[in-house]
Design an enzyme around this catalytic site. Sequence first.
Site, short mmCIF file in Angstrom:
data_model
loop_
_atom_site.label_atom_id
_atom_site.label_comp_id
_atom_site.label_asym_id
_atom_site.label_seq_id
_atom_site.Cartn_x
_atom_site.Cartn_y
_atom_site.Cartn_z
N HIS A 43 84.43 16.41 10.57
CA HIS A 43 85.29 17.35 11.28
C HIS A 43 85.22 17.18 12.79
CE1 HIS A 43 84.79 19.35 7.29
NE2 HIS A 43 86.08 19.42 7.44
N CYS A 50 97.57 14.82 4.92
CA CYS A 50 97.10 15.45 6.16
C CYS A 50 95.81 14.81 6.68
CB CYS A 50 96.87 16.94 5.96
SG CYS A 50 98.39 17.88 5.72
#
Length: 461
Positions: free
Chosen positions: A103, A408
């Site tokens: 992330h 995505c």
Amino acid sequence: MAPAAYAGAAAPVPAPDKESRARPDRPQRAMTGGGREVFAGQPGAPGVALGRAHHPVRPPDPDAAELPGPLIVMATEVTADDLLMAPGDVAGAASAVGGATGHAATVARALGVPMVFGLPAEALDVPEGAEVLLDGATGRLTVAPGMLDRAEARDAIQRARLRRGVLAEARTLPTVTVDGHPVDLLANVGSAADAGAAVVTAAEGVGLVRTELPFLSAARWPSVAEHLANLVPVLRPLAGLPVTVRTLDFADDKLPPFLATGLAGRLGRGLPLMLAAPAAFSDQFEAILRAADETDIRLSLMIPMVADVSELRACRKVLDAAAATVGVPVPPLGAMIELPEAVEGVEEIAAEADFLSLGTNDLTAALLGVDRRDPALTPRRTGDPVVLGAIAHVCAAGRAADIPVTVCGDAAADPWVAPLLIGAGCTALSVTPAVLDEVRALIRGLDFADALHRADRVLDA
């Protein structure tokens, strides 16, 4: 033949020329020690960044004084919060732990800055504020770079700026392959700045709005008011566009304190925690619906880390109730396919969902048995036949249910993998605005028939 895995190992660092590169007033040292390319900055750049070393404190201090000049964030494990809460403009990041699909790397891509993982601890032992040069393409971190190194870096940054200008001229052209196959090109956003950049770069919509980033330091579940305060500024620039908002997606490397307390072992995924806190889940649904109504976007809602159709049905019940409370129509509800078990049950999920979205970062890690934070796990690993086969299976389920399938994950922006995704049947790519122009140029130079052939060759392997 199966595609080769892309490891991105750092190149050796040549010894500096003492007369041309050394600075008489400061020592110079370059460290690699296994650093790996993670993200090479803005499109067209070799991924270099000049800045001042910054070592974040934990927890982040939102009131810290802004440091002069751009920052190179450095830590044993740089987190998304470290990048978002840095006291100044972030130019790059260097970390010993983590990987290209983590992330923190996703946030770095959104910021358009290079990030390197896999550096030895001694390479990060740099005084706060020291000038450093980071090269994302080689994994090199140079402390107190010489004049020639600095000049070369500035030239590379200027060349990248010029290339971005050329790419920007094609923003008004349709996103179709050379043989006329359309591909929807969407943006991933997590802030008002991202949303503005998506509009400037002519995204056809937003395939992913991240909602968890403002709450990584939260002490409790966010309230409706807190959700609204953070979400409305992100959605306002997107008025009139189709926008897919993802519900809170907490995970091990983006875990707020109130969830970390008392947690035994790893979290794994946050959806079960959301379903176990229906009032908190309902608060977010209500806030998203109110924010969409206020900002006039064309809303869709997306649930991350869905394991099976029963979870999606449970989410739909909470959404239906929230829509009734707000007094608005129920928007389309979709599922992110990021788990092997979701791939296995995708036909049932597709029958319940209004759309599907592939989270290639987590899906690739799970299918290949690699930790998402492993530096060896790059977006290019999505081109592995095992992973691409799963993606093609999901796309087939989407076609059978007559619903769209969007990607995505970071693989959507990889120039080698993106054609495979299109050839496998993905109908839309959603990428960070920083690379949207580059991906548009890639699609417009691609032959769809060739993309089909490439995907078939990998799948046959």
